[in-house]
Design an enzyme around this catalytic site. Structure first.
Site, short mmCIF file in Angstrom:
data_model
loop_
_atom_site.label_atom_id
_atom_site.label_comp_id
_atom_site.label_asym_id
_atom_site.label_seq_id
_atom_site.Cartn_x
_atom_site.Cartn_y
_atom_site.Cartn_z
N LYS A 23 41.27 -21.68 -20.33
CA LYS A 23 40.89 -21.40 -19.07
C LYS A 23 39.51 -21.17 -18.78
O LYS A 23 38.88 -21.89 -17.86
CB LYS A 23 41.75 -20.30 -18.40
CG LYS A 23 41.44 -19.97 -16.91
CD LYS A 23 42.63 -19.09 -16.42
CE LYS A 23 42.43 -17.67 -16.75
NZ LYS A 23 41.37 -16.88 -15.85
N SER A 24 38.70 -20.36 -19.58
CA SER A 24 37.37 -20.23 -19.58
C SER A 24 36.57 -21.45 -19.62
O SER A 24 35.65 -21.93 -18.82
CB SER A 24 36.80 -19.22 -20.41
OG SER A 24 37.26 -17.83 -20.30
N GLY A 96 38.72 -14.41 -10.49
CA GLY A 96 37.56 -13.79 -10.74
C GLY A 96 36.42 -14.47 -11.50
O GLY A 96 35.12 -14.36 -11.16
N SER A 169 30.57 -8.31 -20.23
CA SER A 169 31.43 -9.02 -19.30
C SER A 169 30.88 -10.56 -19.48
O SER A 169 29.71 -10.77 -18.99
CB SER A 169 31.12 -8.64 -17.85
OG SER A 169 31.67 -9.53 -17.06
N GLN A 171 31.60 -12.94 -17.50
CA GLN A 171 31.33 -13.23 -16.27
C GLN A 171 29.88 -13.01 -15.76
O GLN A 171 29.37 -13.96 -15.22
CB GLN A 171 32.38 -12.95 -15.33
CG GLN A 171 33.97 -13.37 -15.93
CD GLN A 171 34.93 -13.23 -15.00
OE1 GLN A 171 34.71 -12.10 -13.94
NE2 GLN A 171 36.08 -13.52 -15.15
N ASP A 316 41.28 -9.66 -22.76
CA ASP A 316 42.58 -10.32 -22.15
C ASP A 316 44.24 -10.04 -22.91
O ASP A 316 45.01 -10.17 -22.32
CB ASP A 316 42.41 -11.86 -21.84
CG ASP A 316 41.53 -12.21 -20.61
OD1 ASP A 316 41.14 -11.34 -19.67
OD2 ASP A 316 40.67 -13.12 -20.63
N LYS A 343 40.82 -5.31 -13.38
CA LYS A 343 41.58 -6.78 -13.82
C LYS A 343 42.15 -6.88 -12.70
O LYS A 343 42.12 -6.30 -11.53
CB LYS A 343 42.15 -6.89 -14.95
CG LYS A 343 41.14 -6.73 -16.39
CD LYS A 343 40.63 -8.09 -16.23
CE LYS A 343 39.40 -8.22 -17.67
NZ LYS A 343 38.62 -9.49 -17.48
N ARG A 347 45.30 -2.56 -15.39
CA ARG A 347 46.21 -3.08 -16.46
C ARG A 347 46.56 -1.85 -17.47
O ARG A 347 47.47 -1.91 -18.09
CB ARG A 347 45.57 -4.14 -17.43
CG ARG A 347 45.70 -5.31 -16.64
CD ARG A 347 45.18 -6.63 -17.38
NE ARG A 347 45.13 -7.75 -16.79
CZ ARG A 347 44.36 -9.04 -17.12
NH1 ARG A 347 44.00 -8.83 -18.14
NH2 ARG A 347 44.86 -10.12 -16.41
#
Length: 430
Positions: A23-24, A96, A169, A171, A316, A343, A347
């Site tokens: 996905k990334s 996100g 992070s 991101q 994750d 998240k 979680r």
């Protein structure tokens, strides 16, 4: 809300599977393709809800993108400044990654850009990105608490930044790298802990330059990227569900083909190593991203301790580590994982509540869990619930296999965020 009957595996899991694309990397392939010269072709692209929101955003910005099954072609704009103003706000859905990375990539456009997301995404923190981007000259108007919806205002200058990123992070780091590529001088970023480096790897693959030395990253202004032909590796975060299932469901043996083995992403394998798990890696290949085939069998494992330094490489996969720990000998302690609370769901809270429905002996801590192992899981008396979180939904499906139960899952549609073929792939191994 979709409620489904969870599948069982009476004779274990067996067979060979190719998991969907990472996905990334799928997200980033669209972004690099959009700013490059020429046509980028991406094979084994993950057509999940999140990645499709990234595609839709760039289409709205005037980028021609075509999808043919799992192959995507992107007609590059040849730089950051050649997009067209979208005629409506960009819908980030639940992604996100799309939101945070695009905040940096689009921070220097000559027109306003509005963004919004679903209810879950609109509760996820953006201040950690907005503050350093504002220091670089970006102009952002968001809600009072720095959540979506927001507006990126027209801007004509970004300046480099010397910045210690306060959270581990990828991101946040990636957003600042995107902005740094457009600044008028170099940027120096220092990570709190090493995080996944797909952005840096892909920039180099497209002919760019990013210097890394430990926790330090140097970004120099540049915009001359060349199109590429990319094959996206299998997503180890998706493979992890079947890895843990094969270990914990009796009489199982599973081979997962061409899984991404980027050293910044294999924390799940490192954690399993610490638990005494054995697996085989064959057909290794090291191109832009390391890949290989993984074979795993059912086996006994033991407890482990994980701390803050371990978390970025498997953030994750922590719900799955918690699940595996219920079957391990001894008591597992996971700490330094407070990032899990921001998240798609909290979680820590959600994993604890839902695994307790299976009879797990798990205690919630402010930054993690304490889990007593060798617990016989049982089929819950009530439906378990993803709470709209794709990874929680899939983890609960694996918990049900271990419990050999006939449970039900509420909000099952959340799994489409990252793994639309999950149920079909699981059926293939049963």
């Amino acid at each position: 809300m979709t409620t489904i009957d969870l599948p069982q595996a009476e004779n274990g899991l067996h067979g060979m599977l190719t998991v969907p694309g990472d996905k990334s990397i799928s997200h980033r392939s669209i972004m690099l393709g959009a700013i490059s010269h020429g046509t980028t072709v991406v094979d084994h692209f993950l057509s999940s809800d999140d990645c499709l929101h990234t595609i839709a955003a760039f289409k709205a910005l005037g980028v021609e993108i075509n999808i043919d099954e799992d192959q995507v072609t992107i007609e590059g704009k040849g730089g950051f400044q050649n997009f067209t103003k979208p005629n409506q706000p960009l819908d980030m859905g639940n992604s996100g990654t799309s939101t945070r990375l695009l905040l940096g990539l689009l921070a220097n456009q000559p027109f306003d850009i509005e963004m919004f997301g679903d209810d879950s995404l609109s509760k996820r923190p953006l201040k950690r990105v907005i503050d350093p981007l504002t220091a670089m000259g970006a102009k952002v108007t968001a809600t009072a608490d720095n959540f979506l919806p927001l507006t990126l205002h027209a801007n004509d200058e970004l300046v480099g930044i010397d910045y210690k990123i306060p959270v581990a992070s990828a991101q946040v780091k990636s957003a600042l790298i995107w902005a740094g590529l457009q600044a008028n001088n170099n940027s120096h970023l220092t990570e709190k802990l090493v995080t996944r480096d797909h952005t840096e790897q892909m920039i180099r693959q497209f002919g760019g330059r990013v210097k890394q030395a430990g926790l330090d990253i140097e970004v120099e202004p540049q915009s001359d990227f060349q199109s590429q032909h990319i094959t996206v590796p299998g997503d180890i975060s998706s493979a992890a569900f079947f890895i843990v299932a094969a270990i914990c469901v009796p009489n199982s043996q599973v081979t997962l083909k061409q899984v991404g083995l980027n050293p910044t992403r294999i924390g799940i394998l490192t954690a399993l190593d610490k638990m005494g798990a054995k697996y085989e890696i064959t057909n290794r290949s090291n191109t832009a991203e390391a890949i290989g085939d993984l074979t795993i069998r059912s086996q006994n494992i033991h407890a482990l301790n994980l701390g803050a330094e371990d978390i970025p490489a498997l953030v994750d996969e922590l719900p799955l580590v918690a699940l595996a720990a219920t079957q391990a000998t001894g008591t597992t302690i996971i700490s330094g994982a407070e990032e899990l609370r921001v998240k798609e769901t909290d979680r820590i809270k959600t994993v604890t509540a839902e695994l307790k429905k299976f009879g797990a002996k798990i205690e919630e801590r402010p930054d993690g869990f304490v889990i007593e192992g060798k617990t016989q899981l049982h089929s819950p008396d009530v439906a378990v619930d993803s709470h709209g979180d794709h990874r929680i939904g899939m983890m609960l499906a694996i918990a049900n296999l271990i419990a050999a139960g006939a449970g039900k899952l509420e909000n099952a549609e959340a799994i489409n965020v990252s793994y639309p073929e999950f149920w079909q792939d699981l059926d293939q191994l049963r």
